[in-house]
Design an enzyme around this catalytic site. Structure first.
Site, PDB file in Angstrom:
ATOM      1  N   HIS A  10      37.823  44.995  45.309  1.00 12.01           N
ATOM      2  CA  HIS A  10      36.786  43.708  44.964  1.00 12.01           C
ATOM      3  C   HIS A  10      37.956  42.495  45.490  1.00 12.01           C
ATOM      4  CE1 HIS A  10      35.490  47.905  43.708  1.00 12.01           C
ATOM      5  NE2 HIS A  10      36.105  47.602  42.827  1.00 12.01           N
ATOM      6  N   CYS A  42      35.087  52.212  37.819  1.00  8.12           N
ATOM      7  CA  CYS A  42      34.573  52.720  36.273  1.00  8.12           C
ATOM      8  C   CYS A  42      33.709  54.259  36.792  1.00  8.12           C
ATOM      9  CB  CYS A  42      33.695  51.542  36.350  1.00  8.12           C
ATOM     10  SG  CYS A  42      32.675  51.219  37.680  1.00  8.12           S
ATOM     11  N   VAL A  79      51.410  45.591  54.326  1.00  9.58           N
ATOM     12  CA  VAL A  79      51.903  43.899  54.504  1.00  9.58           C
ATOM     13  C   VAL A  79      52.886  44.627  54.236  1.00  9.58           C
ATOM     14  CG1 VAL A  79      52.558  42.037  54.198  1.00  9.58           C
ATOM     15  CG2 VAL A  79      50.000  42.679  54.934  1.00  9.58           C
ATOM     16  N   TYR A 158      40.155  51.668  27.758  1.00  9.48           N
ATOM     17  CA  TYR A 158      38.853  51.906  28.283  1.00  9.48           C
ATOM     18  C   TYR A 158      38.478  53.509  29.008  1.00  9.48           C
ATOM     19  CZ  TYR A 158      38.848  49.104  31.918  1.00  9.48           C
ATOM     20  OH  TYR A 158      39.257  48.865  33.749  1.00  9.48           O
ATOM     21  N   ILE A 159      39.874  53.322  30.036  1.00 14.31           N
ATOM     22  CA  ILE A 159      40.109  54.449  31.116  1.00 14.31           C
ATOM     23  C   ILE A 159      40.312  55.663  30.792  1.00 14.31           C
ATOM     24  CG2 ILE A 159      41.337  54.828  32.594  1.00 14.31           C
ATOM     25  CD1 ILE A 159      41.183  52.062  34.085  1.00 14.31           C
ATOM     26  N   GLY A 244      47.852  51.658  31.199  1.00 12.75           N
ATOM     27  CA  GLY A 244      47.462  49.900  31.796  1.00 12.75           C
ATOM     28  C   GLY A 244      48.242  49.534  32.993  1.00 12.75           C
ATOM     29  N   ALA A 298      42.735  42.090  33.686  1.00 14.31           N
ATOM     30  CA  ALA A 298      42.582  43.249  34.881  1.00 14.31           C
ATOM     31  C   ALA A 298      41.705  43.463  35.031  1.00 14.31           C
ATOM     32  CB  ALA A 298      43.636  44.216  35.133  1.00 14.31           C
TER      33      ALA A 298
HETATM   34  C1  FAD Z   1      39.465  53.394  36.625  1.00 16.55           C
HETATM   35  C2  FAD Z   1      38.877  52.109  35.920  1.00 16.55           C
HETATM   36  C3  FAD Z   1      37.658  51.931  35.634  1.00 16.55           C
HETATM   37  C4  FAD Z   1      38.142  51.115  36.145  1.00 16.55           C
HETATM   38  N1  FAD Z   1      36.650  49.881  35.374  1.00 16.55           N
HETATM   39  C5  FAD Z   1      36.204  49.167  35.550  1.00 16.55           C
HETATM   40  C6  FAD Z   1      34.837  48.623  35.189  1.00 16.55           C
HETATM   41  O1  FAD Z   1      33.997  49.257  34.408  1.00 16.55           O
HETATM   42  N2  FAD Z   1      34.614  47.357  34.846  1.00 16.55           N
HETATM   43  C7  FAD Z   1      35.729  46.151  35.805  1.00 16.55           C
HETATM   44  O2  FAD Z   1      35.500  44.683  35.071  1.00 16.55           O
HETATM   45  N3  FAD Z   1      36.640  46.494  35.935  1.00 16.55           N
HETATM   46  C8  FAD Z   1      37.033  48.002  36.177  1.00 16.55           C
HETATM   47  N4  FAD Z   1      38.732  48.377  36.316  1.00 16.55           N
HETATM   48  C9  FAD Z   1      40.015  47.387  36.945  1.00 16.55           C
HETATM   49  C10 FAD Z   1      38.938  47.145  38.482  1.00 16.55           C
HETATM   50  O3  FAD Z   1      38.907  48.195  39.857  1.00 16.55           O
HETATM   51  C11 FAD Z   1      40.095  45.900  38.693  1.00 16.55           C
HETATM   52  O4  FAD Z   1      40.167  45.136  37.888  1.00 16.55           O
HETATM   53  C12 FAD Z   1      39.475  45.626  40.080  1.00 16.55           C
HETATM   54  O5  FAD Z   1      40.229  46.888  40.844  1.00 16.55           O
HETATM   55  C13 FAD Z   1      40.913  44.349  40.459  1.00 16.55           C
HETATM   56  O6  FAD Z   1      40.659  44.319  41.979  1.00 16.55           O
HETATM   57  P1  FAD Z   1      41.867  43.792  43.093  1.00 16.55           P
HETATM   58  O7  FAD Z   1      40.771  43.739  44.358  1.00 16.55           O
HETATM   59  O8  FAD Z   1      42.331  43.029  42.291  1.00 16.55           O
HETATM   60  O9  FAD Z   1      43.107  45.063  42.371  1.00 16.55           O
HETATM   61  P2  FAD Z   1      42.454  46.116  43.312  1.00 16.55           P
HETATM   62  O10 FAD Z   1      41.801  46.751  43.279  1.00 16.55           O
HETATM   63  O11 FAD Z   1      44.374  47.055  42.875  1.00 16.55           O
HETATM   64  O12 FAD Z   1      43.002  46.318  45.510  1.00 16.55           O
HETATM   65  C14 FAD Z   1      44.032  45.568  45.793  1.00 16.55           C
HETATM   66  C15 FAD Z   1      44.201  45.639  47.319  1.00 16.55           C
HETATM   67  O13 FAD Z   1      45.144  45.286  47.783  1.00 16.55           O
HETATM   68  C16 FAD Z   1      46.374  46.511  48.625  1.00 16.55           C
HETATM   69  N5  FAD Z   1      46.912  46.658  49.016  1.00 16.55           N
HETATM   70  C17 FAD Z   1      48.415  46.011  47.759  1.00 16.55           C
HETATM   71  N6  FAD Z   1      49.434  45.403  48.570  1.00 16.55           N
HETATM   72  C18 FAD Z   1      49.328  46.093  49.721  1.00 16.55           C
HETATM   73  C19 FAD Z   1      49.961  45.686  50.772  1.00 16.55           C
HETATM   74  N7  FAD Z   1      51.335  45.270  50.823  1.00 16.55           N
HETATM   75  N8  FAD Z   1      49.178  45.610  51.830  1.00 16.55           N
HETATM   76  C20 FAD Z   1      48.784  46.044  52.404  1.00 16.55           C
HETATM   77  N9  FAD Z   1      47.615  46.452  50.608  1.00 16.55           N
HETATM   78  C21 FAD Z   1      47.750  46.034  49.920  1.00 16.55           C
HETATM   79  C22 FAD Z   1      45.852  47.651  48.052  1.00 16.55           C
HETATM   80  O14 FAD Z   1      46.063  49.103  48.682  1.00 16.55           O
HETATM   81  C23 FAD Z   1      44.168  47.390  46.629  1.00 16.55           C
HETATM   82  O15 FAD Z   1      42.827  48.263  48.054  1.00 16.55           O
HETATM   83  C24 FAD Z   1      38.837  49.430  36.411  1.00 16.55           C
HETATM   84  C25 FAD Z   1      40.447  49.638  37.201  1.00 16.55           C
HETATM   85  C26 FAD Z   1      39.775  51.352  36.554  1.00 16.55           C
HETATM   86  C27 FAD Z   1      41.882  52.355  38.012  1.00 16.55           C
END
Ligand code: FAD
Length: 444
Positions: A10, A42, A79, A158-159, A244, A298
């Site tokens: 995201h 979600c 990476v 919430y999860i 968490g 998060a």
């Molecule tokens: C079950 C569940 C339900 C949720 N529901 C909600 C909701 O209803 N509303 C809401 O706002 N949030 C919700 N969240 C939280 C939300 O999903 C996270 O806050 C969001 O995914 C964060 O996005 P991000 O891109 O920062 O990180 P992430 O989604 O963690 O993505 C990080 C990416 O980095 C990649 N990565 C990491 N390290 C490396 C590396 N060394 N090399 C290459 N790639 C790498 C991973 O593969 C991943 O694709 C939920 C989470 C879960 C698990």
């Protein structure tokens, strides 16, 4: 200019789209170790509970969409290290390829990792997390298996609450454990969390709050069959860990300054302590307008916003983020809770001196056929009287009201300003004496 984005979920997606849509001169390279991108976590509980028809639509974009906009995107590529002085990212593909990509600006969007409790029996089969699409699919596979009768969910955030409801909807025996005395303890005061606890119990979820899980027990084949807690032992053919997340800062831990909860410390432009490196989403700190200090929250909503801010700054348009309130909502067994800012408990944990006003009433006038109670709490600082939090509960959808409180917190509005706020009245929607007005008027 070459921009490398590590992490294509995201946050990384929002940064990439901001750059690709507004700054055509920038070369964008995205790297992610997963095989899919843009999965809406979600939706996992909605799919497991069969409240939606398919999981396919839980993805909102794909690799090809970025290639069509001119980006280079390496999926299934980790990476493995970053040479911050030389501005080089070292990559290793799942196909065995090893290559480097150099950058002028680097955006870290590496997200978060689920907390894995180091308990006896942690390596047994049948213990799952709920972060990735693949993990959601595995939980769904096991829930669909008739031999899996008892499910233990550890963590009533919430999860955990959502997956407990989903498993119950599929006819399983579900136990929900948390060391805290209520569900949702990080977001809601007990008066609101108890409404959810009651709803879960009515829905058939056996709640074990104030109970710490101390071990997983397995059978001879190495499959989990029970969990042990401070109060007893309970059958479990499947365990879902939902206690968490921690920021994933593996790549920059040695080089970059860390802040709240060990996340990459960023300024209001999403810049880290290295001027050529930005961090966004779950791997970065964020500014809390309620606390008026750096925090860690998060959420996908924050990931998207911080991605947009970083994208513009990297692209050349200075843009400051405005901080967040941690606005959130949950809808389980027909009960809707939403909150923003701090609960009384969270404010007190942070050392703030707060007061609160509560009010409960029917959403619409009593003569309306469709109606339900609404419960509201506004939390404010005793001295300044600025609003620092709000919580709402109803079986009707009252969620839009929470956004007004989010803005109030962001703008530092006092509770007294809400007392005579122009709020419309129409029986279809609300009462002449609106519950927001009444709650604000109730503030001492
Ligand atoms: C079950 C569940 C339900 C949720 N529901 C909600 C909701 O209803 N509303 C809401 O706002 N949030 C919700 N969240 C939280 C939300 O999903 C996270 O806050 C969001 O995914 C964060 O996005 P991000 O891109 O920062 O990180 P992430 O989604 O963690 O993505 C990080 C990416 O980095 C990649 N990565 C990491 N390290 C490396 C590396 N060394 N090399 C290459 N790639 C790498 C991973 O593969 C991943 O694709 C939920 C989470 C879960 C698990």
């Amino acid at each position: 200019m070459n921009v490398v984005i590590v992490g294509a979920n995201h946050a990384g997606i929002a940064a990439a789209n901001t750059l690709l849509d507004n700054y055509p001169e920038v070369n964008v390279t995205m790297v992610d170790r997963n095989s899919n991108l843009s999965y809406l976590g979600c939706g996992t509980a909605l799919w497991v509970g069969r409240q939606i028809d398919s999981y396919q639509k839980l993805f909102y974009t794909n690799k090809e969409a970025f290639e069509a906009k001119g980006a280079t995107i390496h999926m299934e590529t980790s990476v493995t290290g970053i040479d911050f002085a030389g501005h080089v990212v070292h990559c290793a593909g799942a196909d065995g390829s090893v290559f480097d990509v150099s950058y002028d600006k680097l955006i870290l969007a590496t997200g978060s990792l689920p907390i894995s409790p180091k308990l006896p029996g942690a390596d047994l089969e049948g213990i799952s997390f709920l972060k990735l699409f693949q993990e959601g699919q595995e939980v769904d596979r096991q829930v669909s298996d008739e031999s899996v009768r008892s499910i233990a969910v550890i963590g009533a955030g919430y999860i955990g609450v959502e997956i407990a409801e989903a498993a119950k909807r599929r006819g399983k025996e579900v136990r929900l454990f948390d060391i805290a005395p209520t569900s949702l303890a990080s977001y809601y005061d007990p008066e609101f969390a108890h409404l959810m606890d009651e709803r879960l119990a009515e829905g058939g979820v056996e709640c074990h709050f104030g109970e710490a899980v101390t071990a997983y027990e397995g059978d001879e084949a190495g499959h989990v069959r029970a969990v042990t807690t401070s109060s007893g032992s309970y059958p479990a053919d499947l365990v879902v860990n939902a206690i968490g997340f921690v920021p994933n800062v593996e790549l920059g831990r040695e080089h970059l300054e860390l802040g709240a909860k060990g996340a990459y410390r960023v300024d209001s432009h999403q810049r880290t302590s290295d001027p050529d490196v930005y961090a966004i989403g779950d791997c970065a700190t964020i500014w809390s307008n309620a606390l008026r200090e750096e925090t860690y929250i998060a959420l996908a909503t924050n990931a998207v916003r911080t991605g947009i801010v970083a994208g513009h700054n990297v692209g050349g348009t200075p843009l400051e983020g405005i901080g967040v309130q941690g606005s959130n909502a949950i809808s389980v067994f027909g009960l809707n809770l939403c909150s923003t800012g701090l609960s009384v408990a969270a404010a007190e944990r942070a050392g703030m001196d707060v007061a609160f006003s509560d009010f409960a009433d029917l959403q619409r006038p009593g003569f309306m056929r469709e109606n339900a109670e609404v419960k509201i709490r506004i939390v404010y600082e005793k001295d300044s009287r600025r609003v620092v939090g709000a919580q709402l509960a109803s079986t009707m959808d009252v969620s839009m009201a929470i956004h007004m409180f989010s803005l109030a917190i962001e703008e530092g509005v006092s509770i007294d300003r809400l007392k005579l706020l122009d709020i419309f009245f129409l029986p279809h929607f609300n009462q002449p004496y609106n519950y927001i007005t009444m709650c604000a008027l109730g503030a001492k």
